[in-house]
Scaffold this motif. Structure first.
Motif, PDB file in Angstrom:
ATOM      1  N   ASN B 163      -4.955  -5.548  14.667  1.00 21.91           N
ATOM      2  CA  ASN B 163      -3.592  -5.564  14.140  1.00 21.91           C
ATOM      3  C   ASN B 163      -2.748  -4.509  14.850  1.00 21.91           C
ATOM      4  O   ASN B 163      -2.813  -3.327  14.522  1.00 21.91           O
ATOM      5  N   GLN B 190      -3.343 -10.038  14.528  1.00 19.53           N
ATOM      6  CA  GLN B 190      -2.478 -10.298  13.368  1.00 19.53           C
ATOM      7  C   GLN B 190      -1.257 -11.096  13.858  1.00 19.53           C
ATOM      8  O   GLN B 190      -0.925 -11.061  15.043  1.00 19.53           O
ATOM      9  N   MET B 232       6.623 -11.631   3.628  1.00 20.65           N
ATOM     10  CA  MET B 232       5.744 -11.049   4.648  1.00 20.65           C
ATOM     11  C   MET B 232       6.286  -9.711   5.127  1.00 20.65           C
ATOM     12  O   MET B 232       5.527  -8.786   5.405  1.00 20.65           O
ATOM     13  N   MET B 239       1.936  -6.043   8.076  1.00 21.54           N
ATOM     14  CA  MET B 239       2.701  -7.135   8.676  1.00 21.54           C
ATOM     15  C   MET B 239       4.057  -6.590   9.108  1.00 21.54           C
ATOM     16  O   MET B 239       4.679  -5.823   8.376  1.00 21.54           O
TER      17      MET B 239
END
Lengths: 222, 307
Positions: B163, B190, B232, B239
């Protein structure tokens, strides 16, 4: 220290309802420091139990006593002169203390007044936080003095997961990301290379995976 | 070649690989798995099968992978360290391989707090990097994690996640390096919305030569609505959805938003194609598998190579 919190009064009342004479035993160690089961809390709970039972039309005689250290058989002996005069014991120590009293007085029911929580430290007045899980094989020397086993919600041994945001853990903004703390500390110490080495899978036998643990010091054991 | 994995073959031949994912159903509904699989036929090289994603109980990744395998797909078995100790993991890896599954993704997993069993114990006997080491050792040395010999070891093509948008940013390349050192053959990232930040991360990746040691599949997700974009952006840890994406979605009337989300996704893939070190794409169309074909086609990634 070992931290603990008192159980709800209703649960304690349920334990003691059948009895007329109770010995309420505090401990002068960790649970005194975290204000859960020291002399002061023993006094408060004794009155609380008596008042609650009176309100319910019952009564109980509560004898109070606080031991220097309830997990130590030497100190638990102090209870011998009191024990025959009571029907049951309620311990305000951690689980170790409760079990020590139960082991010593086999014919007396012993109840815990506290929920033992964790090994931790005081963050500020009235706030305690977990610091150690007693894994039996300390990693702190490599992680800048911050434990990923106790303080990472996923017990990650090789760095932060993808949920670490702004220094917080993915489980909540009130939880620090252990790896963010570790990284800051390694940087401050100039020890970033500590991070690069892969920490291999842990041998959990030392952490309780091998069954109940025991320390035997040959030099001290009788 | 380390394995028989179709994904490995596609990547080794130098094609931009395409994977997608299938979240198994929350019930004994094998047809749901087949239905989701249908949308992915011929448009991807592999299908990730999630393992109790978001810590919600679902049909096991292994069972759903086998169903997809029977339908002719190349499933990627996802495995999280949250739910299994090393005995259970190795047993499932042998079982999966015995049933024709040769590719897997090693993950930590979302915390149980987010799911429908917040009262469950989090196992985390080993972490995702230790899991990679374990799977590699099983494959390359034929040894169990505990050291005993495996008769006929499972040969898994080993994936891991990365990520680039989580913190601390400066650890993100180093953590990837650790996963590769542990034995990761490929990486799925991610979802990328912030391409600038991804490019910054890739600079670090290239500076360490990591893109030459491992295949990096860039993760993308089509957004269905402005609500999903906001969710999100604000609610999913790790995120990174830039405000201009939210604004772009918000500028469309509700019925046009899905189409806009697909367009953003396709444009993102086009941009990512130009980033040196990107070996393919992982399209996570959550409960929107029917759109994967369109995305792959519009991104110029059809037909999929025959290897």
């Amino acid at each position: 220290m070992i931290t603990a919190e008192r159980k709800p009064l209703e649960e304690l009342i349920d334990y003691i309802r059948p009895f007329r004479r109770l010995l309420l035993v505090g401990c002068n160690e960790c649970v005194t420091v975290c204000a859960a089961g020291g002399r002061k809390e023993v006094g408060l709970l004794a009155s609380g139990l008596q008042m609650a039972l009176l309100k319910a039309g019952a009564s109980i005689e509560v004898r109070e006593h606080t031991l220097e250290r309830q997990c130590d058989p030497e100190y638990v002996e102090e209870l011998v002169p009191m024990i025959d005069g009571v029907d049951a014991v309620m311990s305000m120590a951690c689980g170790c203390g409760v079990q020590e009293v139960a082991r010593r007085f086999k014919d007396k029911p012993v109840f815990p007044a506290l929920n033992t929580k964790f090994m931790g430290a005081s963050e500020r007045q009235g706030v305690w936080a977990e610091r150690c899980q007693g894994c039996g094989d300390c990693l702190l020397g490599k992680t800048g003095g911050i434990c990923p086993i106790a303080r990472c919600a996923k017990q990650l041994m090789n760095g932060p997961c993808g949920g670490s945001t702004g220094g917080h853990c993915e489980i909540g903004d009130d939880v620090d990301c252990a790896w963010a703390l570790i990284w800051e500390r390694l940087k401050a110490l100039g020890l970033q290379e500590n991070y690069v080495e892969i920490t291999p899978a842990k041998d959990w036998r030392s952490g309780g995976g091998g069954g109940p643990r025991k320390i035997i010091r040959e030099d001290l054991a009788e | 070649m380390k394995t028989e994995s179709k994904l490995e073959k596609v990547l080794a031949a130098g094609h931009l690989a395409v994977t997608s994912e299938c979240g198994p159903p929350r019930g004994a509904m094998p047809d749901k798995v087949r239905e989701k699989g249908k949308y992915l036929e011929g448009v991807v090289d592999g299908v990730n099968v999630t393992d109790n994603q978001t810590a919600m109980v679902r049909m096991s990744s292994l069972a759903a992978s086998v169903i997809l395998k029977q339908e002719g797909h190349n499933p990627l078995l996802q495995m999280v360290s949250r739910d299994r100790n090393r005995l259970a993991m190795q047993a499932d890896i042998i079982g999966a391989y015995s049933l024709g599954i040769d590719t897997m993704l090693c993950l930590s997993g979302d915390h149980t707090k987010f799911g429908d069993h917040p009262m469950a114990a989090n196992v985390h006997d080993i972490d995702s990097i230790q899991m990679i080491q374990m799977v590699k050792r099983m494959r390359d040395e034929g040894l169990f994690q505990g050291g005993a010999e495996i008769k006929s070891p499972p040969k898994m093509f080993i994936g891991a996640a990365a990520n680039p948008f989580a913190d601390p940013f400066e650890l993100r390349v180093l953590r990837l390096a650790k996963k590769i050192a542990a034995g990761a053959d490929f990486i799925q990232t991610q979802c990328i919305f912030n391409v600038d930040k991804f490019e910054l991360w890739m600079e670090g990746v290239r500076a360490m030569g990591l893109h030459k040691k491992c295949y990096i599949l860039a993760g993308v997700t089509p957004i269905k609505s402005v609500g999903a974009a906001r969710y999100m952006k604000n609610k999913v840890p790790g995120m990174d959805v830039p405000q201009d994406i939210v604004d772009r979605m918000a500028a469309q009337p509700k019925e046009k938003q899905p189409e806009e989300g697909i367009s953003i996704c396709v444009e993102t893939i086009e941009r990512l194609k130009k980033v040196e070190g990107v070996a393919g794409f992982h399209i996570m169309a959550i409960d929107w598998e029917e759109k994967v074909g369109e995305i792959v086609e519009r991104a110029g990634l059809l037909p999929r190579p025959v290897v």
